[in-house]
Design a protein around this motif. Sequence first.
Motif, PDB file in Angstrom:
ATOM      1  N   UNK A 141       5.062   4.011  -9.710  1.00  0.00           N
ATOM      2  CA  UNK A 141       4.384   2.719  -9.743  1.00  0.00           C
ATOM      3  C   UNK A 141       5.233   1.767 -10.579  1.00  0.00           C
ATOM      4  N   UNK A 142       5.341   0.510 -10.127  1.00  0.00           N
ATOM      5  CA  UNK A 142       6.134  -0.465 -10.853  1.00  0.00           C
ATOM      6  C   UNK A 142       5.365  -1.765 -10.973  1.00  0.00           C
ATOM      7  N   UNK A 143       5.726  -2.549 -11.976  1.00  0.00           N
ATOM      8  CA  UNK A 143       5.186  -3.901 -12.097  1.00  0.00           C
ATOM      9  C   UNK A 143       6.301  -4.875 -11.768  1.00  0.00           C
ATOM     10  N   UNK A 144       5.960  -5.958 -11.077  1.00  0.00           N
ATOM     11  CA  UNK A 144       6.960  -6.935 -10.665  1.00  0.00           C
ATOM     12  C   UNK A 144       6.408  -8.340 -10.844  1.00  0.00           C
ATOM     13  N   UNK A 145       7.323  -9.294 -10.982  1.00  0.00           N
ATOM     14  CA  UNK A 145       6.923 -10.689 -11.151  1.00  0.00           C
ATOM     15  C   UNK A 145       7.549 -11.609 -10.147  1.00  0.00           C
ATOM     16  N   UNK A 146       8.085 -11.024  -9.052  1.00  0.00           N
ATOM     17  CA  UNK A 146       8.776 -11.823  -8.037  1.00  0.00           C
ATOM     18  C   UNK A 146       8.698 -11.104  -6.696  1.00  0.00           C
ATOM     19  N   UNK A 147       8.463 -11.849  -5.625  1.00  0.00           N
ATOM     20  CA  UNK A 147       8.383 -11.262  -4.289  1.00  0.00           C
ATOM     21  C   UNK A 147       9.713 -10.685  -3.814  1.00  0.00           C
ATOM     22  N   UNK A 148      10.805 -11.052  -4.479  1.00  0.00           N
ATOM     23  CA  UNK A 148      12.117 -10.588  -4.026  1.00  0.00           C
ATOM     24  C   UNK A 148      12.220  -9.068  -4.001  1.00  0.00           C
ATOM     25  N   UNK A 149      11.464  -8.398  -4.869  1.00  0.00           N
ATOM     26  CA  UNK A 149      11.558  -6.931  -4.934  1.00  0.00           C
ATOM     27  C   UNK A 149      10.988  -6.277  -3.674  1.00  0.00           C
ATOM     28  N   UNK A 150      10.233  -7.044  -2.875  1.00  0.00           N
ATOM     29  CA  UNK A 150       9.612  -6.481  -1.681  1.00  0.00           C
ATOM     30  C   UNK A 150      10.518  -6.549  -0.456  1.00  0.00           C
ATOM     31  N   UNK A 151      11.595  -7.332  -0.546  1.00  0.00           N
ATOM     32  CA  UNK A 151      12.401  -7.639   0.634  1.00  0.00           C
ATOM     33  C   UNK A 151      12.935  -6.390   1.334  1.00  0.00           C
ATOM     34  N   UNK A 152      13.362  -5.399   0.572  1.00  0.00           N
ATOM     35  CA  UNK A 152      13.991  -4.223   1.169  1.00  0.00           C
ATOM     36  C   UNK A 152      13.035  -3.024   1.264  1.00  0.00           C
ATOM     37  N   UNK A 153      11.758  -3.248   0.986  1.00  0.00           N
ATOM     38  CA  UNK A 153      10.820  -2.123   0.953  1.00  0.00           C
ATOM     39  C   UNK A 153      10.025  -2.008   2.245  1.00  0.00           C
ATOM     40  N   UNK A 154       9.616  -0.787   2.529  1.00  0.00           N
ATOM     41  CA  UNK A 154       8.723  -0.510   3.637  1.00  0.00           C
ATOM     42  C   UNK A 154       7.617   0.419   3.158  1.00  0.00           C
ATOM     43  N   UNK A 155       6.457   0.331   3.795  1.00  0.00           N
ATOM     44  CA  UNK A 155       5.349   1.261   3.546  1.00  0.00           C
ATOM     45  C   UNK A 155       4.982   1.326   2.062  1.00  0.00           C
ATOM     46  N   UNK A 156       4.333   0.278   1.610  1.00  0.00           N
ATOM     47  CA  UNK A 156       3.955   0.217   0.198  1.00  0.00           C
ATOM     48  C   UNK A 156       2.585  -0.445   0.054  1.00  0.00           C
ATOM     49  N   UNK A 157       2.021  -0.321  -1.140  1.00  0.00           N
ATOM     50  CA  UNK A 157       0.757  -0.971  -1.498  1.00  0.00           C
ATOM     51  C   UNK A 157       1.022  -1.908  -2.666  1.00  0.00           C
ATOM     52  N   UNK A 158       0.518  -3.117  -2.563  1.00  0.00           N
ATOM     53  CA  UNK A 158       0.542  -4.046  -3.685  1.00  0.00           C
ATOM     54  C   UNK A 158      -0.861  -4.100  -4.280  1.00  0.00           C
ATOM     55  N   UNK A 159      -0.930  -4.028  -5.606  1.00  0.00           N
ATOM     56  CA  UNK A 159      -2.220  -4.025  -6.287  1.00  0.00           C
ATOM     57  C   UNK A 159      -2.286  -5.158  -7.301  1.00  0.00           C
ATOM     58  N   UNK A 160      -3.462  -5.747  -7.402  1.00  0.00           N
ATOM     59  CA  UNK A 160      -3.728  -6.733  -8.444  1.00  0.00           C
ATOM     60  C   UNK A 160      -3.735  -6.036  -9.802  1.00  0.00           C
ATOM     61  N   UNK A 161      -3.449  -6.796 -10.855  1.00  0.00           N
ATOM     62  CA  UNK A 161      -3.479  -6.197 -12.199  1.00  0.00           C
ATOM     63  C   UNK A 161      -4.884  -5.781 -12.599  1.00  0.00           C
ATOM     64  N   UNK A 162      -5.905  -6.515 -12.112  1.00  0.00           N
ATOM     65  CA  UNK A 162      -7.289  -6.182 -12.444  1.00  0.00           C
ATOM     66  C   UNK A 162      -8.116  -6.110 -11.166  1.00  0.00           C
ATOM     67  N   UNK A 163      -8.512  -4.918 -10.806  1.00  0.00           N
ATOM     68  CA  UNK A 163      -9.430  -4.694  -9.690  1.00  0.00           C
ATOM     69  C   UNK A 163      -9.766  -3.218  -9.691  1.00  0.00           C
ATOM     70  N   UNK A 164     -10.719  -2.817  -8.851  1.00  0.00           N
ATOM     71  CA  UNK A 164     -11.109  -1.404  -8.823  1.00  0.00           C
ATOM     72  C   UNK A 164     -11.797  -1.089  -7.511  1.00  0.00           C
ATOM     73  N   UNK A 165     -12.143   0.195  -7.344  1.00  0.00           N
ATOM     74  CA  UNK A 165     -12.876   0.679  -6.165  1.00  0.00           C
ATOM     75  C   UNK A 165     -12.159   0.348  -4.862  1.00  0.00           C
ATOM     76  N   UNK A 166     -10.821   0.284  -4.929  1.00  0.00           N
ATOM     77  CA  UNK A 166     -10.050   0.002  -3.727  1.00  0.00           C
ATOM     78  C   UNK A 166      -9.956  -1.471  -3.383  1.00  0.00           C
ATOM     79  N   UNK A 167     -10.500  -2.344  -4.256  1.00  0.00           N
ATOM     80  CA  UNK A 167     -10.391  -3.784  -4.021  1.00  0.00           C
ATOM     81  C   UNK A 167      -9.050  -4.278  -4.594  1.00  0.00           C
ATOM     82  N   UNK A 168      -8.626  -5.462  -4.158  1.00  0.00           N
ATOM     83  CA  UNK A 168      -7.399  -6.044  -4.685  1.00  0.00           C
ATOM     84  C   UNK A 168      -6.145  -5.337  -4.225  1.00  0.00           C
ATOM     85  N   UNK A 169      -6.205  -4.670  -3.054  1.00  0.00           N
ATOM     86  CA  UNK A 169      -5.056  -3.940  -2.532  1.00  0.00           C
ATOM     87  C   UNK A 169      -4.514  -4.643  -1.293  1.00  0.00           C
ATOM     88  N   UNK A 170      -3.204  -4.664  -1.171  1.00  0.00           N
ATOM     89  CA  UNK A 170      -2.535  -5.161   0.031  1.00  0.00           C
ATOM     90  C   UNK A 170      -1.710  -4.007   0.590  1.00  0.00           C
TER      91      UNK A 170
END
Length: 381
Positions: A141-170
């Motif tokens: 798991x990593x924390x990021x502050x820029x969308x650039x880190x997603x450019x070369x990635x496939x098959x991932x989940x983005x999560x909000x810093x504060x959420x639960x019960x499966x909410x706040x997931x992309x």
Amino acid sequence: MTLALLNLDHDLALASDSDNYLPTARVAKMMADLSMLPLWYCRDTEIVIDGETDEATVAIAEKLGIECRISTYSRNPAMLSETKAMPWGWNKSIARRLARAGISNLPAADRLNGIRRLSSRETSIEMLDKLRHINGTTGQRWIAGDCAVLASRQDFIVKSLWSSSGKGLVWNVGHTSKQTIDRVNAELRKHSAFVIEPIYEGKIADIAMEFIIDDNGKCRFIGYSAFETDDKGQYVCNLLGDMAATLIGRYLPCNLTDDVKASIIDFAEERFAGVYAGPFGVDMMICRQGDKVLLHPCIEINLRMNMGIVALCLTGLMARETSGRFTIVHHTNGQATRDFDEMMKNKYPPAISGGRIARGYIALTPVRDDTCHLACMVVGE
């Protein structure tokens, strides 16, 4: 006397970071409908709730040996000066509300800020870094502050810093989509960062370890829980009985869970002590990777009361060697809820023997004409 508040919007309140936060009408309705749920987990002989009491619900609890006088504080606000507050979770808005109601001994502002900081998924990254070195575990798991880190990635989940019960997931399957970028940019505008982790294939089971940390900073393990999620990771129900222990015994060596448990206790006593006191849970996942079965030891940290602990309390009311499910059902109107309740009572008639649930359906919160949200359990289905 305990004022037990079911502020299930706690994670939304943390995300807002405002003492003026207000829930949506739908969330407020859910909390009102479920306001008697603390009757099943608050171990006090007298509790006060923010909602209407219900004689039928109390009568079922009494049959199961729960001796508790329950009252509504709106009927007698003066009683609050004699109570201790036990919300589902501590945040700025609930503390402000309780202060206005006359409750004293509330967490100070620095502790509320600390609880919010520790409730962030940044803390789960720290815990995972500590746990994933234990043999038999997996997870990244990593924390990021820029969308650039997603450019070369496939098959991932983005999560909000504060959420639960499966909410706040992309969920992003394949190359990074425009929809993912748009939602991540929205998250960056709110919180300046987001969390990213891979999609794990081969999930076998969702489990959790439940703990409590006291005012002196001592942490102790209180039990395992097992739960189910849908294909997008959103909470569905908790499994009751010995299901968690059965799953762990079937797939994981006991030294692995013992080592993880001990490391979580060490982490909590180092990081939570002096800031947070109360229950918390660590969600985990048993998964298959290649020919190995591994434990992801920290999917989430829930630094608050949680449904896993409620499930442990409900399991204690069941006859030995029985299993079941605990869930929250949602309907758009009261008639649909009443129809569901009637159907379940007919399909799974309750049987209580020796002060324990032997089998059947139990409504844990009231079913009224306007009830849209209902907590219930089914044993031996």
